[in-house]
Scaffold this motif. Sequence first.
Motif: not given
Length: 533
Positions: A319-328, A432-443
């Motif tokens: 299935s399509p996968t979304v992975l967030a890489l977060t940190g300072p 997806v990279t960012g200081r925080r994970a994006p909100a409202g993304v299912p799965g």
Amino acid sequence: MTAESIFAGRLSSPFPPTDTGDVLRFSLLGPVRAWAGDEEVDLGSPQQRALLGVLLLRRDEPVSCERAVQALWGEAAPRRAGGTVRTYICRLRRVLGEAVGPGGLEIRSRGGGYLLTAYGATVDVDTDRFRERVALARRARGQGDPDAALGHFQDALALWRGTPFAEAQTAYFLTEREQWLRARSAAVEEMAAVQVLLGHHAEAMAALESALAAEPLCERLWELRIQALAGMGRRADALAAYQEVRRLLCAELGLEPGPGLRELHRGLLAREPERQEPAVAPVPGPSWPAPAQLPDAPEGFVGRAAELAEIAARLDRGSPTVLALTGPAGVGKTALAVQAAHALEARFPDGRLYAALSGPDGAPVGLRTVLAELLRAVGVARARPDGPLPELAGLWRSVTEGKRMLLVLDDVADGADVLPLLPRSPGSAALVTGRRAPAGVPGLHSMVLDGLTLPDALHLLGAAMGHERLRREAVAAAGLADACGYRPLALRGAAARLLAAPGLGVDEVVRWWRAGAGVQPADVREAGLMSVQ
């Protein structure tokens, strides 16, 4: 400890959660740490933690005061070292007693030494768990169950958080460290062999990259790498890898490759390239050339083997996968995402795309602008950033339907809406990279990045400022890594300052960096290589 021995322990991964309750958990496969339930226990100074490590490794066995002194200071023990050990023991008794209550875990005086014993409390030490899981993995492999073996190896290696006793500089800790690092290297090699057997070639490549950096002359690791490349359909790369190891062995040892490597080479030359069938059947859709718009793989990328392996495992989904890489900021989120995307490109034959969601000034880039750029990358020349957002998003969904694509969305601002950008077809994925994970993304899955381990930070500094200079100023370099918070961006900035001013000592840059970062000065010896009280 030499730079070479430091670099030997480059791989690391987070301490996995366990059931809480009346459990005192200890981590020795990295900095010495402890948790009572979900709360971390303050174990005091680095040397006090190191002494606890000695007791844990030798629990239920008396450790004499002389042995403790030798472990902590070696031949450089101060005059009152025995008194300092007794002070540490007193403090540790108080800390452990507060963590689990009286009578749970005790350090008892026994025959001029100290004995660590557990009574009512359950004590969980990661070194024990590592040994148990490796034993289970080997048993499962011997019983013909490679899937179970792989799971046990992954569980064992997930316990590692860095180099055991990396702060310590005595012969005692060097011996302990090397023994555990050898055990880890053996587990990585065996896990990669199981991954190759199961056809998990990309994951095997991620594990082998750092293992080969630590042991570049290990022929078995090269055999596995060549097998993984061939299994991914990269026959030319597999042949090139054979030539690379052959040159290396001839140059370093004056030897030709052994029979295992030679047999692999003959097999590659004898057969036609094997057709790699896709894991997910493609769905008919618009025809356009597969775009490959990733930035170049980051030069001088260091470490993150555990994270790369986790990314590969998480993106190995139908299935399509979304992975967030977060940190300072400066922790290396973008570099890790791009490195992983390049390593996994064979899984996404319909395109690898990159989009920055923040401009050079940090201002967010509008969704319509990003969608228009992505659409033009896949051949929709009429896409314009001033078009209606619903129309652009609908067009993006239509042209990517049935495609196996990887999308890297870099530097996503807090609260940004990325849903219209995300691929929705099976076999597709987004990093997806960012200081925080994006909100409202299912799965959505998320990985929080921290600074590099000490060995990887030193490797990065050595590559930038020269390994010879690093060896000459190893203690100061460890302090510099600490001052930079082990973050790649800060480490590269400090190395650039050293290169710009060749007469500047590393210790001077440590003082400058701490002052500039607003951090209180600390004892570099204790922060870096704990050889002196």
